[in-house]
Write an enzyme that holds these catalytic residues in place. Structure first.
Site, mmCIF file in Angstrom:
data_model
loop_
_atom_site.group_PDB
_atom_site.id
_atom_site.type_symbol
_atom_site.label_atom_id
_atom_site.label_comp_id
_atom_site.label_asym_id
_atom_site.label_seq_id
_atom_site.Cartn_x
_atom_site.Cartn_y
_atom_site.Cartn_z
ATOM 1 N N GLU C 55 107.581 25.996 53.828
ATOM 2 C CA GLU C 55 108.780 25.428 54.190
ATOM 3 C C GLU C 55 109.034 25.730 52.249
ATOM 4 O OE1 GLU C 55 107.000 23.466 55.716
ATOM 5 O OE2 GLU C 55 107.685 24.093 57.084
ATOM 6 N N HIS C 124 110.449 14.549 64.765
ATOM 7 C CA HIS C 124 111.426 15.873 65.197
ATOM 8 C C HIS C 124 112.609 14.917 66.043
ATOM 9 C CE1 HIS C 124 107.244 16.416 66.066
ATOM 10 N NE2 HIS C 124 107.566 17.857 65.419
HETATM 11 C C1 TPP Z 1 105.691 21.273 57.137
HETATM 12 C C2 TPP Z 1 105.420 21.028 58.844
HETATM 13 N N1 TPP Z 1 106.163 22.333 59.101
HETATM 14 C C3 TPP Z 1 105.933 22.863 60.564
HETATM 15 C C4 TPP Z 1 105.954 22.403 61.713
HETATM 16 C C5 TPP Z 1 105.769 22.602 63.086
HETATM 17 N N2 TPP Z 1 104.216 22.843 63.000
HETATM 18 C C6 TPP Z 1 103.625 22.064 63.930
HETATM 19 S S1 TPP Z 1 102.232 22.561 64.337
HETATM 20 C C7 TPP Z 1 102.243 23.753 63.672
HETATM 21 C C8 TPP Z 1 101.308 25.002 63.485
HETATM 22 C C9 TPP Z 1 100.252 24.026 62.972
HETATM 23 O O1 TPP Z 1 99.116 25.444 63.170
HETATM 24 P P1 TPP Z 1 97.504 25.021 62.640
HETATM 25 O O2 TPP Z 1 97.584 23.748 61.615
HETATM 26 O O3 TPP Z 1 96.669 26.146 62.861
HETATM 27 O O4 TPP Z 1 96.804 23.563 63.329
HETATM 28 P P2 TPP Z 1 96.590 24.335 65.044
HETATM 29 O O5 TPP Z 1 98.373 23.625 65.719
HETATM 30 O O6 TPP Z 1 96.550 25.392 65.278
HETATM 31 O O7 TPP Z 1 95.901 23.124 65.508
HETATM 32 C C10 TPP Z 1 103.476 23.815 63.328
HETATM 33 C C11 TPP Z 1 104.389 25.348 61.808
HETATM 34 C C12 TPP Z 1 105.200 20.643 60.789
HETATM 35 N N3 TPP Z 1 104.211 20.074 61.946
HETATM 36 N N4 TPP Z 1 105.280 20.075 59.532
#
Ligand code: TPP
Ligand code: TPP
Ligand code: MG
Ligand code: MG
Lengths: 371, 320, 320, 371
Positions: C55, C124
């Site tokens: 962000e 959320h």
């Molecule tokens: C700071 C933040 N930004 C955005 C989100 C929304 N979000 C939830 S999961 C995700 C993707 C996470 O990807 P990764 O770290 O690769 O984990 P995975 O889901 O693949 O296990 C996002 C963008 C969040 N939870 N926290």
């Protein structure tokens, strides 16, 4: 995956030196993976029938979690987890009922129905830090947890896990940098499952790999086949050993795949090619481990069927039990904000309780979680 | 006051081995304002240490230390630089106890100099207390005297929850008051009555306390009215009963702070009174605050509320 | 409402080549709530693109784009995840015009879904508008109808200053209202009178607007009193005159929002009235808000103000 | 500094291939360094006599700034600067009066007396983004600035500079990552001057170098002797060329030294060993460049004395002029918050103006800036 450590290959054949592990341990690992699949299936059904709001499928990444968990000493080590690796808990011996209490957010939930499902928090059988939705925040926290142990001369280490997407967060940058500078006993485990929701791993960063990011912090970076539970075990064990010996942190990239949507509400067909699913289907960590265990004589089809039936039954029973429990009391909205409830909050609590005592309950309609 | 802070840190570090001091330049340099002077020398660099330049790291690591048995005192060099750590503070430290059902807690103190007074312009002068007072799970403490600085700081460090400890840098070199040696605490959540009086009440905190006291003195001099000046000291949890009682007693209220007015901390005080004691009000509830702009540099002294602006506001509520 | 947002984006992107959409999952996936659906397909991935998971990066890069001739529309996936970007928003975007004497400006819009309604728990569901309304240099806009969502969004994107555009996710799927095709704008800084009445006024915004309207309807039904419901729409700059006029007209005021009460946006409304129109008040200024706790999950519907809580508060001010 | 590019060594001898630069250019570079020293001296005197509150000495780091500035095309390139590299502006042809207007925060100051001294902001002779106190924020901004040019098919690039300490900030991590992913035309110049206030460069990070941090983002990292203006020029020129050709970003680490305190108020003897000062004194970038220019016949002692006298006089005159100017009008507290002043601010402005019109001015006492 040239420079990526592998011990059992995709067909289940041993191609590297297997770590010496007792049969019980191997079977405990296997069972943990199977439990995770059972848990996933149960949760998917619960979500589809509207009985829970959300879950995070772990299919495909279980070998990474289980291999890592097996390398820890739960009595002294801490885990600062990502949300997609609770297969660890099955290995470490969690009471499944506690997990389902969280999925339903009932009165017995450790998080008291305050968090979304899968945001677990445990003190037992291991210090498993409360999972946060904001990504990457657990990483510097793990460093602090580790520094505390080092400071007191304890031998425990902290393992922190996170996704490929999470390497872009501030927590990754500050956590690894502090650990490098302070030589903290931490193991950083990046679960590169190829996707961050709909962002493919190659568009998350232009770096050659995730492991190489360790260079920026003076931390050794190691890449491992994340679908190979023995390889993960080996690599994490070595990192844990180094940390415990005071030799500092390690960054591990486990290359694996999210064999499904981001969550129970996500439709990955919008952005993942079917061919990618097909390719990874062949590298399924469960199939691979199972095949090898069979070839070693540790497992046979009968035993497999029995374990599956047992874990399915266990999940079903726990889900039922959790669903039957009452939800948390109204007062739990107000407790645990501070250790002592300040007067203004006490007043709000009393007003809330008498409001709902006088009348019906709140309308229990709920919106759908979109992702 | 800065010596009192230093003394407070030294006192509690002696008392409690789990107290650590960390931040940018807090070690050998002793901090930009010398609040941590000699602590590394006295307690070793395990107990007081410099960190890399990352507020997110300072607080994130601090949260981890706090969850695992330590009592970190994290310094943010200027309050203006706390924002890179905002996520760790509001999403993590503030919510850890709640989201883990009390399994994990964060007994951490975040010390930071705030407010105007050193010609620091936009980024060395801010007063961001409202952001944190609005965030459930944090405590917000602001001393205005050396005695309180030491006592409130020790209380904050001993508190089981995260405390934002804002030090009014304008008062760092003011007030040659002697503070008692050794351990003592000052209750979190009790206001301090600075002057007595029943004709009007002025609520304030931090560097505005001497400003308001001076304004009250002038009102006494020119109009022989007795103004009650109340130093809120703990902004969260607020001693609401004391605030309401003073408002009811006096019927005329002025709220003073350096921070911008719009959605500032003073708006909560007004709202509280308007909700619970409006029938006692004999005049509008006035606010004297910083303007709704960033903090300027050359014209700093025109931006900051001074005794004359407070004086005028008291006159207004008296004459309504 | 989410279609109106999508329509607004498409409309202004057609009109103005310098408008870009960026954020996590806004591209092929079309955003978590489908607010950016098909924009990449229609305008290419130069105009609507996914970013890495940061962000701070989204907003920091957005600030740079905005300073160099573009009009970025940055999506933060949930408002709860905006805090890693807090520094870029409050230190940079908000203060750029001021600190450069107008040499550099940041015509950027930050869109983000906020508030409860989807069983999203602590992270959320948050309503952080007060943080931003307190920050000079930002505008804060919250629509409550599809028509306003499109018009206010287009106005925000065309605005020469940074705008925080908070979308009430609870209303995304509500309101099948048709919105006009093509370009239109809705003034930033004018409130909307949702219902007419002079017996009491209820100020609200976002997802609380239908809740308050329902409460007003019930009051009419049960007590035959006419309640004026006012949707504030633009929280900063606020149409203060309209707020004060309504308060003076009605003499009885209730303020409603989802966010926690302490130092919440409602406190500013109370303070404003207590400072400028207290002599018209015939009852305490009541607030109906989220509680001063993090946002719970299972008990979400007990946390969120509902029509009955608002109804009770209106009764209280009517009966005072 | 084995893998560190050097062209002129510490004694002023050429040890590498010098870039082909016109004599005027070389002398312009030299004069920019001398101007910076004059500016520093003047500001130190002004601060010591209480006429300005604060300044940031640039002694020791000027070759990095000037070498970089000389590699730019001011007509189309943008600079997103750190606060300790305004030697660039002298090279690029800034009107010195504008700089001193900022030091005094007077009515003619571009920042309208709102910022602390040295927080410059210019549109002319180059787009020089408003300097921020919060560290690292300019880094992702530079990426955005560059993306805008790329998007419009322009040929401009963005240069962003920052200190060694600033590499630990979030802006560094997000800025470099985004630039890597989007292949943005940016040059990242890290001025490793060995200190971040009192934190030595080796305690800032455990990485082998700062240049190597590029690996984490798929960005080439290059280390250069930051006290060698020609070497910096060469390396930055190459990076600019790559960026302009659409070949993406570069990270450059310029190894240099802060030959004094962090600011005019800082006393570095509390934490820097005298021996370190002594060692770096010998690597003074001005001495080195001057020696070489003399050896090439571009300069002689007379000329040097003349340039010094000229720049000193220029700074003195500009400081005097700036000091004599009035301070900004009261209304400037309230303008430029938004393009249009909202009614509540207008009301605050009017109240403020009438308050101070009725009475004396505000007390003009000021606290001392501690650092
Ligand atoms: C700071 C933040 N930004 C955005 C989100 C929304 N979000 C939830 S999961 C995700 C993707 C996470 O990807 P990764 O770290 O690769 O984990 P995975 O889901 O693949 O296990 C996002 C963008 C969040 N939870 N926290
Ligand atoms: C986010 C942030 N944290 C802390 C500070 C206080 N501070 C000002 S300069 C400085 C050190 C900067 O070091 P470096 O980046 O190496 O730049 P240098 O001063 O050496 O040029 C610090 C910690 C700040 N300005 N911003
Ligand atoms: Mg992932
Ligand atoms: Mg430095």
């Amino acid at each position: 995956m040239s420079d990526t450590l592998q011990i059992i290959d995709e067909s289940g054949k041993k191609v590297g030196k297997a770590p010496r592990l007792k049969r019980e341990t191997l079977l405990r690992m296997y069972r943990a993976i199977v439990s995770t699949r059972s848990f996933d299936d149960r949760c998917m059904k619960l979500q589809r029938t509207g009985r829970i709001g959300f879950s995070i499928p772990n299919k495909g990444v279980e070998a990474t979690s289980v291999g890592a968990a097996a390398a820890l000493d739960a009595a002294q080590d801490w885990i600062a987890p990502h949300y997609r690796d609770f297969a660890m808990m099955f290995y470490l011996g969690i009471d499944v009922n506690g997990m389902f209490d969280n999925m339903f957010g009932n009165a017995d939930d450790n998080a008291v129905g305050r968090q979304m499902p899968v945001h677990f928090s445990f003190r037992d059988p291991v210090n498993w830090l409360s999972i946060s939705s904001p990504l990457g925040t657990q990483i510097p926290q793990a460093v602090g947890v580790a520094m505390a142990m080092k400071q007191r001369g304890e031998k425990g280490i902290a393992l922190t896990t996170f996704g490929d997407g999470s390497t872009s967060t501030l927590g990754f940058h500050s956590g690894l940098n502090f650990a490098g500078v302070f030589g903290s006993p931490v193991v950083f485990l990046c679960q590169n499952n190829q996707w961050a929701i709909s962002c493919p791993s190659e568009e998350q960063t232009a770096s050659e790999s995730y492991a190489i990011k360790g260079e920026a912090y003076g931390i050794p970076g190691i890449k491992v086949d994340g679908n190979d539970v023995l390889a993960v075990y080996r690599v994490v064990s070595e990192a844990v050993k180094r940390a415990r010996a005071g030799e500092g942190p390690t960054l591990i990239e486990a290359v694996t795949f999210r064999m499904g949507g981001h969550s129970t509400s996500d439709d990955p067909s919008r952005y993942v090619e079917q061919s990618e699913f097909d390719a990874w289907e062949k590298r399924d960590p469960l199939f691979r481990f199972e095949t090898w265990l069979k070839s070693e004589g540790h497992l046979d089809d009968e035993k497999i069927a029995a374990i599956r039936a047992e874990t399915d039954a266990e999940m079903m029973a726990a889900a039922k039990a959790a669903e039957a429990k009452p939800r948390p009391k109204l007062g739990t909205i107000f407790s645990d904000v501070w250790e002592q409830m300040p007067p203004h909050l006490d007043a709000q609590m009393n007003a809330c309780i008498s409001h709902f005592a006088e009348r019906d309950e709140a309308v229990d309609e709920k919106g759908e979680f979109p992702l | 006051m800065v010596q009192a802070v230093n003394d407070g840190l030294r006192t509690i570090m002696k008392e409690d081995e789990s107290v650590l001091v960390m931040g940018e330049d807090v070690g050998p340099k002793g901090g930009v304002f010398l609040a941590t002077e000699n602590l590394t020398k006295e307690f070793g660099k395990e107990r007081c240490f410099d960190t890399p330049l990352s507020e997110d790291g300072i607080i994130g690591v601090g949260v981890g230390l706090a969850m695992n048995g330590m009592k970190p005192v994290c310094e943010i060099q200027f309050q203006d630089f706390i924002y890179p750590a905002f996520d760790q503070i509001v999403s993590e430290a503030a919510k850890m106890r709640y989201r883990s059902g009390g399994q994990y807690t964060v007994p951490m103190t975040i010390r930071t100099p705030y407010g105007g007074g050193i010609r620091g312009g936009l980024y060395h002068s801010q007063s961001g207390e409202a952001y944190f007072a609005h965030t459930a799970g944090l405590k917000v403490v602001i001393p205005s005297t050396p005695y309180d600085a030491k006592g409130l700081l020790i209380s904050s460090i001993m508190d089981p929850d995260p405390v934002m400890f804002f030090e009014p840098k304008a008062l760092y070199r003011a007030g040659r008051e002697e503070v008692p040696e050794g351990m003592y605490t000052v209750d979190l959540s009790k206001v301090r009555e600075v002057t007595q009086g029943g004709d009007a009440v002025v609520f304030c905190y931090g560097a505005m306390v001497p400003v308001c006291t001076e304004a009250a003195r002038r009102i006494k001099e020119s109009r022989n009215k007795d103004i009650r000046v109340i130093d809120l000291r703990t902004l969260m949890p607020l001693d609401e009963e004391a605030v309401l009682q003073a408002a009811r007693d006096c019927g005329r209220v002025v709220m003073v702070h350096e921070a911008p007015r719009f959605c500032g901390y003073g708006s909560e005080i007004s709202a509280l009174i308007a909700e619970n004691a409006i029938e006692y009000m004999e005049a509008p509830i006035k606010r004297v605050t910083g303007f709704d702009t960033p903090f300027p540099n050359t014209l700093e002294n025109y931006y900051l509320p001074d005794a004359r602006r407070v004086f005028d506001a008291i006159e207004e509520v008296l004459d309504f």
